[in-house]
Design an enzyme around this catalytic site. Sequence first.
Site, PDB file in Angstrom:
ATOM      1  N   LYS A 357       0.822  -1.207   0.000  1.00 40.91           N
ATOM      2  CA  LYS A 357       0.000   0.000   0.000  1.00 40.91           C
ATOM      3  C   LYS A 357       0.859   1.262   0.000  1.00 40.91           C
ATOM      4  O   LYS A 357       0.632   2.202  -0.776  1.00 40.91           O
ATOM      5  CB  LYS A 357      -0.922   0.011   1.222  1.00 40.91           C
ATOM      6  CG  LYS A 357      -2.180  -0.840   1.086  1.00 40.91           C
ATOM      7  CD  LYS A 357      -3.014  -0.752   2.348  1.00 40.91           C
ATOM      8  CE  LYS A 357      -4.306  -1.556   2.251  1.00 40.91           C
ATOM      9  NZ  LYS A 357      -5.276  -0.994   1.302  1.00 40.91           N
ATOM     10  N   ARG A 364      -7.677   6.537  -3.483  1.00 39.00           N
ATOM     11  CA  ARG A 364      -8.916   5.769  -3.507  1.00 39.00           C
ATOM     12  C   ARG A 364      -9.917   6.442  -4.457  1.00 39.00           C
ATOM     13  O   ARG A 364      -9.732   7.592  -4.863  1.00 39.00           O
ATOM     14  CB  ARG A 364      -9.497   5.644  -2.102  1.00 39.00           C
ATOM     15  CG  ARG A 364      -8.702   4.661  -1.228  1.00 39.00           C
ATOM     16  CD  ARG A 364      -9.345   4.478   0.120  1.00 39.00           C
ATOM     17  NE  ARG A 364      -8.553   3.581   0.962  1.00 39.00           N
ATOM     18  CZ  ARG A 364      -8.829   2.294   1.155  1.00 39.00           C
ATOM     19  NH1 ARG A 364      -9.881   1.752   0.560  1.00 39.00           N
ATOM     20  NH2 ARG A 364      -8.072   1.562   1.942  1.00 39.00           N
ATOM     21  N   SER A 418      -6.112  -4.122  -1.837  1.00 30.29           N
ATOM     22  CA  SER A 418      -7.196  -4.144  -0.853  1.00 30.29           C
ATOM     23  C   SER A 418      -6.816  -4.997   0.355  1.00 30.29           C
ATOM     24  O   SER A 418      -6.456  -6.162   0.214  1.00 30.29           O
ATOM     25  CB  SER A 418      -8.463  -4.718  -1.493  1.00 30.29           C
ATOM     26  OG  SER A 418      -9.400  -5.124  -0.513  1.00 30.29           O
ATOM     27  N   GLY A 419      -6.885  -4.411   1.541  1.00 26.36           N
ATOM     28  CA  GLY A 419      -6.637  -5.181   2.755  1.00 26.36           C
ATOM     29  C   GLY A 419      -7.683  -6.254   2.956  1.00 26.36           C
ATOM     30  O   GLY A 419      -7.359  -7.385   3.339  1.00 26.36           O
ATOM     31  N   HIS A 420      -8.955  -5.918   2.713  1.00 23.59           N
ATOM     32  CA  HIS A 420     -10.017  -6.919   2.821  1.00 23.59           C
ATOM     33  C   HIS A 420      -9.717  -8.132   1.948  1.00 23.59           C
ATOM     34  O   HIS A 420      -9.820  -9.278   2.383  1.00 23.59           O
ATOM     35  CB  HIS A 420     -11.355  -6.312   2.378  1.00 23.59           C
ATOM     36  CG  HIS A 420     -12.220  -5.799   3.477  1.00 23.59           C
ATOM     37  ND1 HIS A 420     -11.902  -4.695   4.221  1.00 23.59           N
ATOM     38  CD2 HIS A 420     -13.419  -6.238   3.965  1.00 23.59           C
ATOM     39  CE1 HIS A 420     -12.862  -4.466   5.106  1.00 23.59           C
ATOM     40  NE2 HIS A 420     -13.800  -5.398   4.971  1.00 23.59           N
ATOM     41  N   ARG A 506     -15.809  -4.371  -1.792  1.00 20.02           N
ATOM     42  CA  ARG A 506     -15.194  -3.057  -1.591  1.00 20.02           C
ATOM     43  C   ARG A 506     -15.392  -2.147  -2.806  1.00 20.02           C
ATOM     44  O   ARG A 506     -15.347  -0.918  -2.675  1.00 20.02           O
ATOM     45  CB  ARG A 506     -13.715  -3.227  -1.282  1.00 20.02           C
ATOM     46  CG  ARG A 506     -13.411  -4.182  -0.147  1.00 20.02           C
ATOM     47  CD  ARG A 506     -14.103  -3.782   1.149  1.00 20.02           C
ATOM     48  NE  ARG A 506     -13.385  -2.702   1.816  1.00 20.02           N
ATOM     49  CZ  ARG A 506     -13.797  -2.114   2.938  1.00 20.02           C
ATOM     50  NH1 ARG A 506     -14.940  -2.486   3.491  1.00 20.02           N
ATOM     51  NH2 ARG A 506     -13.093  -1.159   3.485  1.00 20.02           N
ATOM     52  N   HIS A 512     -12.698   1.014  -3.242  1.00 20.36           N
ATOM     53  CA  HIS A 512     -11.592   0.337  -3.921  1.00 20.36           C
ATOM     54  C   HIS A 512     -11.841   0.248  -5.421  1.00 20.36           C
ATOM     55  O   HIS A 512     -12.987   0.191  -5.884  1.00 20.36           O
ATOM     56  CB  HIS A 512     -11.407  -1.087  -3.380  1.00 20.36           C
ATOM     57  CG  HIS A 512     -10.514  -1.162  -2.186  1.00 20.36           C
ATOM     58  ND1 HIS A 512      -9.164  -0.883  -2.225  1.00 20.36           N
ATOM     59  CD2 HIS A 512     -10.786  -1.486  -0.892  1.00 20.36           C
ATOM     60  CE1 HIS A 512      -8.641  -1.030  -1.018  1.00 20.36           C
ATOM     61  NE2 HIS A 512      -9.602  -1.382  -0.191  1.00 20.36           N
TER      62      HIS A 512
END
Length: 591
Positions: A357, A364, A418-420, A506, A512
């Site tokens: 990141k 974003r 994306s962290g998710h 997201r 995202h």
Amino acid sequence: MARSPLTKEIIMLNFPPVSEAPGLNAYPVLYWNHVGLEMNRITHSLGGPQGGPTLSARALGLLHLAMHDAYFSVLGAGIGDNPKTWLPDAVVPALPTGVERTLTNANAAMTAAAVTVINLQYGSLPASMSTTARSTMVHLRMQLIDGYGPHIDTLSAVHGHGVRVANLILDRLAIKTGEPGAGHEGYEPKSGRFYFRDEPQHPVALVPIDPDDRSKGLKPARAYHGPFYGTTARPMAVTDPEGHRLAHWPEGGEYDAAVKEVHALGGAPNLSTTTRQPDQTVAALYWAYDGVNLIGTPPRLYNQILRVVAWDKRDPAADPQTPTLHATIRQTSEFVRLFALANVAMADAGKFAWAEKYRFELWRPLSGIREHDESSEAGRDGTEAVTDCADPFWLALGAPRTNTDQASFKPPFPAYPSGHATFGAACFQMARLYYAEAGKAMVTPDGTDDIGFAFVSEELNGISRDLDGPYDPNRPLTDQPGLVRTYVKRRFPSLWSAIWENAFSRIWLGVHWRFDAFDFRDAIGTDGKYKKPHDVRYSNVWTKKRPADVTDADLPIGGVPLGLGIANDIWQGGMRASDAETIPERAHAYA
């Protein structure tokens, strides 16, 4: 057990009950997992430590790794079907004289390790918390520890053994005083086109100058989560730390396509350009868990789902009240191993996702769509008309601030990856690998599986709501006015499909781009439409020990392949420490 002093005043914090099958917490490992998940939502409701996706994942990884090593060091790591500990063999403390290798003793050592980690991770409270919030945090932590059914004999030899194991792991992996952790002191976001920076909707937050005396007023604060975390936090169990990198996010036509997609599917409901369907909005909120009041972060959600899956696949002959029963030992060991693997994978997913990141620092959609026209950048020549898909007034559906009266927001860290997508892929891929080897599931290594489940997200449980006024922590949520989120029980035919929807959610939330999650070439069919999840194959995932001359074109795109690769790496390496360095033991215990 040591107790911290409490003031007389605490916040009641009436948490809505968690809905799950009875009996899970009769297994000690699942009880302490429950405690870890409760601490996750407690700390995010009170502004406590280990906040945000990175540190909350790391706290759960430390908890389960310490329990894993304490448990298997008592049963005998490497004996029979017992896996090796994460700690190198030469470092694992010898079992105290007279302590037998029984399930009862293994659970006692595991409990000691759990309490040690919980007290250390959540015992040091930040100055930004009010005295009342700090007292509440201490009270709730001790209440959860005291809620464990069996007596915890802190003077026993086996308890001391569990404490020693936990401290050895904490010495290696816990964020130390003076380390940046997820802090942002010294970080300055870049300016200019494509770079992450303060979102236009909420550029600053107003926080109390003195948390105990709000009459002193408020001060503006900017929040950037974890800019140094990815490069300073120690990896837990990956064997190839240099190998988990991503290609540059795609530019040109794919970037423009991603802009058009999120502009239409991720916009606020009142915009005429928003075409998101109700089922997509449900999915967007279902997977959110954006560190909000009474709910917490994504690693909590993925653990909740893992609890459902693990319980569904348990051995019905096992009985946690019968410690001599062989089936119970085998079942307990399965839970200990699975939850350690999954949570260590998520801890490493947080490290490597955040390293990427802040390597790319991509803006974003809220910034990117509003500033898509190049004339939005200072110093550029003006344009005759706004570029296609540039929308200076666009608003995202946004990450929901559930159980408050606050507006949705953009997570305070860069978009790519994306962290998710990374967390979810790492957790569910680890479960897929585990159950495939155990013969309990049919799994295609780079494709679908038959591990189905149904789950009610706390974002959509018929209790959580968008409040009409400030949240009152001393009143049950059910007694507070606001728009109640409809109860939705969502069913998934496979963990593979859950990986897909979790990542795609997201985009529907508008926070995202699609390439933050996956390479569109893996997901788009010949007809130009998205494939069904069971037809998707992620073609470029980490392979052990990439050559030193690897080019950017050889690297994967997005959080899903990053998470899959991290899980594959840890699985193939057996979740062992990366070296055999001897670790000095702490001079004191945190029990």
